[in-house]
Design a protein around this motif. Structure first.
Motif, PDB file in Angstrom:
ATOM      1  N   ALA A 139       0.814  -1.215   0.000  1.00 38.70           N
ATOM      2  CA  ALA A 139       0.000   0.000   0.000  1.00 38.70           C
ATOM      3  C   ALA A 139       0.849   1.266   0.000  1.00 38.70           C
ATOM      4  N   ALA A 140       2.033   1.203   0.601  1.00 38.89           N
ATOM      5  CA  ALA A 140       2.883   2.401   0.656  1.00 38.89           C
ATOM      6  C   ALA A 140       3.256   2.864  -0.744  1.00 38.89           C
ATOM      7  N   ALA A 141       3.690   1.923  -1.596  1.00 39.93           N
ATOM      8  CA  ALA A 141       4.068   2.291  -2.968  1.00 39.93           C
ATOM      9  C   ALA A 141       2.851   2.666  -3.797  1.00 39.93           C
ATOM     10  N   LEU A 142       1.746   1.931  -3.614  1.00 35.51           N
ATOM     11  CA  LEU A 142       0.535   2.237  -4.368  1.00 35.51           C
ATOM     12  C   LEU A 142       0.018   3.633  -4.031  1.00 35.51           C
ATOM     13  N   THR A 143       0.070   3.976  -2.761  1.00 26.24           N
ATOM     14  CA  THR A 143      -0.374   5.305  -2.334  1.00 26.24           C
ATOM     15  C   THR A 143       0.568   6.392  -2.828  1.00 26.24           C
ATOM     16  N   GLU A 144       1.864   6.141  -2.704  1.00 19.91           N
ATOM     17  CA  GLU A 144       2.859   7.137  -3.137  1.00 19.91           C
ATOM     18  C   GLU A 144       2.686   7.490  -4.604  1.00 19.91           C
ATOM     19  N   HIS A 145       2.386   6.498  -5.432  1.00 18.16           N
ATOM     20  CA  HIS A 145       2.284   6.725  -6.877  1.00 18.16           C
ATOM     21  C   HIS A 145       0.848   6.953  -7.342  1.00 18.16           C
ATOM     22  N   GLY A 146      -0.078   7.031  -6.405  1.00 21.72           N
ATOM     23  CA  GLY A 146      -1.456   7.350  -6.753  1.00 21.72           C
ATOM     24  C   GLY A 146      -2.147   6.300  -7.592  1.00 21.72           C
ATOM     25  N   ALA A 147      -1.872   5.025  -7.322  1.00 21.54           N
ATOM     26  CA  ALA A 147      -2.476   3.956  -8.113  1.00 21.54           C
ATOM     27  C   ALA A 147      -3.987   3.919  -7.897  1.00 21.54           C
ATOM     28  N   VAL A 148      -4.731   3.877  -8.995  1.00 22.10           N
ATOM     29  CA  VAL A 148      -6.187   3.789  -8.903  1.00 22.10           C
ATOM     30  C   VAL A 148      -6.649   2.344  -8.847  1.00 22.10           C
ATOM     31  N   GLU A 159      -5.299  -7.390  -0.312  1.00 19.03           N
ATOM     32  CA  GLU A 159      -5.195  -6.661   0.946  1.00 19.03           C
ATOM     33  C   GLU A 159      -4.403  -5.372   0.765  1.00 19.03           C
ATOM     34  N   GLY A 160      -3.323  -5.444  -0.030  1.00 17.87           N
ATOM     35  CA  GLY A 160      -2.523  -4.253  -0.286  1.00 17.87           C
ATOM     36  C   GLY A 160      -3.298  -3.204  -1.055  1.00 17.87           C
ATOM     37  N   ALA A 161      -4.056  -3.643  -2.063  1.00 18.99           N
ATOM     38  CA  ALA A 161      -4.859  -2.711  -2.851  1.00 18.99           C
ATOM     39  C   ALA A 161      -5.890  -2.016  -1.977  1.00 18.99           C
ATOM     40  N   ARG A 162      -6.573  -2.772  -1.157  1.00 17.65           N
ATOM     41  CA  ARG A 162      -7.607  -2.190  -0.308  1.00 17.65           C
ATOM     42  C   ARG A 162      -7.005  -1.234   0.717  1.00 17.65           C
ATOM     43  N   ALA A 163      -5.835  -1.576   1.236  1.00 15.90           N
ATOM     44  CA  ALA A 163      -5.179  -0.691   2.205  1.00 15.90           C
ATOM     45  C   ALA A 163      -4.798   0.640   1.575  1.00 15.90           C
ATOM     46  N   ALA A 164      -4.585   0.622   0.244  1.00 15.37           N
ATOM     47  CA  ALA A 164      -4.229   1.852  -0.475  1.00 15.37           C
ATOM     48  C   ALA A 164      -5.448   2.569  -1.028  1.00 15.37           C
ATOM     49  N   GLY A 165      -6.632   2.017  -0.838  1.00 18.99           N
ATOM     50  CA  GLY A 165      -7.834   2.624  -1.387  1.00 18.99           C
ATOM     51  C   GLY A 165      -7.941   2.481  -2.889  1.00 18.99           C
ATOM     52  N   ALA A 166      -7.244   1.496  -3.444  1.00 13.56           N
ATOM     53  CA  ALA A 166      -7.274   1.252  -4.887  1.00 13.56           C
ATOM     54  C   ALA A 166      -8.238   0.115  -5.208  1.00 13.56           C
ATOM     55  N   ILE A 167      -8.714   0.077  -6.443  1.00 14.76           N
ATOM     56  CA  ILE A 167      -9.513  -1.057  -6.882  1.00 14.76           C
ATOM     57  C   ILE A 167      -8.658  -2.304  -6.817  1.00 14.76           C
ATOM     58  N   ALA A 168      -9.166  -3.336  -6.175  1.00 15.11           N
ATOM     59  CA  ALA A 168      -8.454  -4.606  -6.030  1.00 15.11           C
ATOM     60  C   ALA A 168      -8.905  -5.535  -7.138  1.00 15.11           C
ATOM     61  N   LEU A 169      -8.005  -5.807  -8.061  1.00 18.40           N
ATOM     62  CA  LEU A 169      -8.344  -6.613  -9.233  1.00 18.40           C
ATOM     63  C   LEU A 169      -7.551  -7.914  -9.191  1.00 18.40           C
TER      64      LEU A 169
END
Length: 212
Positions: A139-148, A159-169
């Motif tokens: 989630a740290a990297a996903l959040t830093e780079h603004g992953a949707v 779990e990582g996607a959800r922690a970053a608020g990104a769509i989990a695919l």
């Protein structure tokens, strides 16, 4: 729910690439050198957790784990990279993100220098690569780079996607079943990345993509 195509993240092992033959060979070499009963077949069939976690699962003495991790990483370039292939739809999925004006991010639990060897060997069009992160740590990297959105084959990826608020695919090309991925929080599960470009086009156009 539609998405604005910005940064889209991808896992590496069993999402973009299939490194299993090389993983079996590398773990077999490590077992031979170390004398420990390291099961390469089991390892390759259950890719996802970091290597130190895997070695603990083989009841390797804790004090030996750092040196075994280091040796595996040394073996890796010559033994694994040349045996690795791209999974169906991998290159096309990266191209689809760029085609809609987005950027691509690979976030993997793999040792980053070795992950970079795969990206180079398979000529993947990746804008940013971040290694050595697992499960919610991604989630740290996903959040830093603004992953949707983040695409992965393992429950920890969801779990990582959800922690970053990104769509989990989820993609059902790794060790986890569709049901396991959904239980871990996947918003959508595809059979493989071959379905991703159509999902992305539909999502960018205002649709959520294929039903679960």
């Amino acid at each position: 729910m539609g998405i604005r195509v910005g940064c889209v993240g991808f896992d590496l092992d069993m999402t973009l690439i299939d490194p299993r033959p090389g993983m079996i060979a590398a773990m077999g070499q490590l077992a031979e050198e170390s004398g420990y009963p390291l099961d390469g077949e089991y390892f390759a069939a259950n890719l996802g957790p970091p290597l130190d976690h895997v070695l603990r699962g083989f009841e390797t003495p804790e004090e030996r784990i750092p040196e075994l991790v280091t040796r595996f990483r040394e073996i890796y370039p010559d033994v694994v990279v040349s045996r690795t292939v791209a999974l169906p739809g991998a290159a096309e999925s990266l191209e689809a993100v760029h085609g809609l004006g987005g950027t691509t991010l690979v976030v993997t639990g793999k040792y980053e220098p070795n992950a970079a060897l795969h990206v180079k060997a398979l000529a993947f069009d990746v804008d940013t690569l971040v290694g050595d992160l697992w499960a919610t740590g991604k989630a740290a990297a996903l959040t830093e780079h603004g992953a949707v959105a983040y695409v992965g084959d393992y429950t920890g990826d969801m779990e990582g996607a959800r922690a970053a608020g990104a769509i989990a695919l989820g993609v059902a090309t790794g060790p986890c079943t569709r049901e396991q991925l959904l239980a871990a929080g996947a918003d959508v599960v595809l059979d493989s990345l071959a379905e991703f470009p159509d999902w992305l086009a539909a999502s960018a156009g205002g649709a959520r993509g294929p039903a679960r």
